[in-house]
Motif scaffolding. Structure first.
Motif, PDB file in Angstrom:
ATOM      1  N   LYS A   3       0.819  -1.225   0.000  1.00 20.30           N
ATOM      2  CA  LYS A   3       0.000   0.000   0.000  1.00 20.30           C
ATOM      3  C   LYS A   3       0.848   1.268   0.000  1.00 20.30           C
ATOM      4  CE  LYS A   3      -2.001  -1.430   3.780  1.00 20.30           C
ATOM      5  NZ  LYS A   3      -1.340  -2.746   3.860  1.00 20.30           N
ATOM      6  N   THR A   4       1.854   1.286   0.869  1.00 16.53           N
ATOM      7  CA  THR A   4       2.672   2.504   0.952  1.00 16.53           C
ATOM      8  C   THR A   4       3.540   2.652  -0.305  1.00 16.53           C
ATOM      9  OG1 THR A   4       2.660   2.217   3.342  1.00 16.53           O
ATOM     10  CG2 THR A   4       4.235   3.803   2.453  1.00 16.53           C
ATOM     11  N   THR A   5       3.989   1.512  -0.819  1.00 25.19           N
ATOM     12  CA  THR A   5       4.757   1.549  -2.077  1.00 25.19           C
ATOM     13  C   THR A   5       3.868   2.123  -3.183  1.00 25.19           C
ATOM     14  OG1 THR A   5       5.878  -0.443  -1.299  1.00 25.19           O
ATOM     15  CG2 THR A   5       6.179   0.129  -3.625  1.00 25.19           C
ATOM     16  N   ILE A  62      10.853   2.400   2.961  1.00 26.44           N
ATOM     17  CA  ILE A  62       9.446   2.314   3.385  1.00 26.44           C
ATOM     18  C   ILE A  62       9.314   1.272   4.499  1.00 26.44           C
ATOM     19  CG2 ILE A  62       7.096   1.703   2.653  1.00 26.44           C
ATOM     20  CD1 ILE A  62       7.815   2.782  -0.129  1.00 26.44           C
ATOM     21  N   ALA A  63       8.868   1.727   5.659  1.00 32.46           N
ATOM     22  CA  ALA A  63       8.702   0.810   6.803  1.00 32.46           C
ATOM     23  C   ALA A  63       7.223   0.457   6.934  1.00 32.46           C
ATOM     24  CB  ALA A  63       9.192   1.515   8.063  1.00 32.46           C
ATOM     25  N   PRO A  64       6.902  -0.638   7.647  1.00 28.21           N
ATOM     26  CA  PRO A  64       5.480  -0.954   7.874  1.00 28.21           C
ATOM     27  C   PRO A  64       4.759   0.247   8.488  1.00 28.21           C
ATOM     28  CG  PRO A  64       6.869  -2.768   8.611  1.00 28.21           C
ATOM     29  CD  PRO A  64       7.798  -1.632   8.245  1.00 28.21           C
ATOM     30  N   THR A  65       3.553   0.491   8.028  1.00 29.72           N
ATOM     31  CA  THR A  65       2.800   1.675   8.470  1.00 29.72           C
ATOM     32  C   THR A  65       2.117   1.409   9.809  1.00 29.72           C
ATOM     33  OG1 THR A  65       2.401   2.125   6.148  1.00 29.72           O
ATOM     34  CG2 THR A  65       1.028   3.332   7.730  1.00 29.72           C
ATOM     35  N   VAL A  66       2.295   2.328  10.720  1.00 27.31           N
ATOM     36  CA  VAL A  66       1.626   2.189  12.014  1.00 27.31           C
ATOM     37  C   VAL A  66       0.456   3.167  12.076  1.00 27.31           C
ATOM     38  CG1 VAL A  66       1.895   2.321  14.507  1.00 27.31           C
ATOM     39  CG2 VAL A  66       3.748   1.400  13.098  1.00 27.31           C
ATOM     40  N   GLN A  95      -5.406   8.146   1.570  1.00 30.64           N
ATOM     41  CA  GLN A  95      -5.077   7.841   2.965  1.00 30.64           C
ATOM     42  C   GLN A  95      -4.652   6.382   3.039  1.00 30.64           C
ATOM     43  OE1 GLN A  95      -8.997   9.017   4.312  1.00 30.64           O
ATOM     44  NE2 GLN A  95      -8.144  10.831   5.291  1.00 30.64           N
ATOM     45  N   ASP A  96      -3.373   6.177   3.252  1.00 31.08           N
ATOM     46  CA  ASP A  96      -2.799   4.826   3.288  1.00 31.08           C
ATOM     47  C   ASP A  96      -2.711   4.363   4.743  1.00 31.08           C
ATOM     48  OD1 ASP A  96      -0.916   2.655   3.236  1.00 31.08           O
ATOM     49  OD2 ASP A  96       0.738   4.097   3.244  1.00 31.08           O
ATOM     50  N   LEU A  97      -3.450   3.285   5.069  1.00 27.58           N
ATOM     51  CA  LEU A  97      -3.531   2.831   6.465  1.00 27.58           C
ATOM     52  C   LEU A  97      -2.715   1.555   6.670  1.00 27.58           C
ATOM     53  CD1 LEU A  97      -7.382   3.358   6.836  1.00 27.58           C
ATOM     54  CD2 LEU A  97      -5.574   4.912   7.528  1.00 27.58           C
TER      55      LEU A  97
HETATM   56 MG   LIG Z   1       2.336   0.729   4.668  1.00 24.29          MG
END
Ligand SMILES: [Mg+2]
Ligand SMILES: Nc1nc2c(ncn2[C@@H]2O[C@H](COP(=O)(O)OP(=O)(O)OP(=O)(O)O)[C@@H](O)[C@H]2O)c(=O)[nH]1
Length: 200
Positions: free
Chosen positions: A30-32, A52-56, A73-75
């Motif tokens: 998702k963040t990518t 890019i780290a895991p999203t918190v 909005q990336d969750l």
């Molecule tokens: Mg993420």
């Protein structure tokens, strides 16, 4: 005179804004994807994948397209973070559900998570775009297999617009088509979910 001019200025600078949530299991990409959308539509390099780290919490991306603004909005997708997704449903104009096509072992988990999303009354009628990500990987499930898996919950999608599209967030393939699809659908769904009018 001042109020006339300022009113005219406001009128000329008013535009529609839409909110689109990007959800899916952790590690789906998702963040990518968000970084890739930013680099394609803003013409600036996004964060390199290794940073890019895991999203918190939440990552936000804003692009302007066709005279409108889209706020992504990336969750975070980790199990204990999925309960936060629903806080964003009320305001959203579309949902992007990202699937890791290279991880068949988690496909069932993926389907269950998506089913829970579309059964939520708050997002009734909201367009849903499923993205079969990581298509660049040789072992990735092809679009037809992903569609077959998600067909089982297709009848629960109701009358809303929905689609499954293949992408590689890493390489950027399919990403522009995905955003174009979303932009058309949020506009088409304006009566149900009106955009927010902003001035700038
Ligand atoms: Mg993420
Ligand atoms: N090969 C390949 N790898 C990808 C692709 N998209 C993402 N990845 C990789 O998948 C891993 C997870 O990517 P993220 O973007 O952090 O995943 P996420 O869905 O945001 O994960 P959470 O924030 O934990 O929910 C990273 O190692 C990415 O480089 C893709 O299209 N192809």
């Amino acid at each position: 005179m001042y109020s006339f001019l300022s009113g005219l200025y406001k009128h000329l600078t008013r535009r529609e804004a839409y909110y689109i949530v990007i959800i899916g299991l952790d590690n789906a990409g998702k963040t990518t994807l968000l970084e890739r959308i930013k680099s394609i539509f803003l013409g600036v390099p996004g964060l390199p994948p290794e940073r890019i780290a895991p999203t918190v919490g939440l990552n936000i991306g804003r692009i302007d397209i066709g005279g409108a603004r889209i706020n992504f909005q990336d969750l975070g997708g980790q199990t204990d973070l999925q309960t936060i997704w629903e806080r964003y449903y009320r305001e959203c104009h579309a949902i992007v559900f990202v699937v890791d096509s290279s991880d068949p072992e988690r496909i069932e988990e993926c389907r269950d998570a998506l089913e829970k999303v579309i059964l939520d009354d708050t997002v009734e009628g909201v367009p849903v775009l499923m993205l079969a990500n990581k298509q660049d990987m040789p072992q990735a499930l092809k679009l037809e297999s992903i569609k077959e898996i998600f067909n089982k919950i297709a009848e629960r999608l109701g009358a809303r617009d929905s689609r499954v599209l293949p992408i590689s967030a890493l390489e950027g393939t399919g990403v522009k088509d995905a955003v174009d699809w979303l932009f058309l659908r949020v506009q088409r769904n304006k009566v149900n979910r009106p955009p927010i009018i902003i001035s700038q």
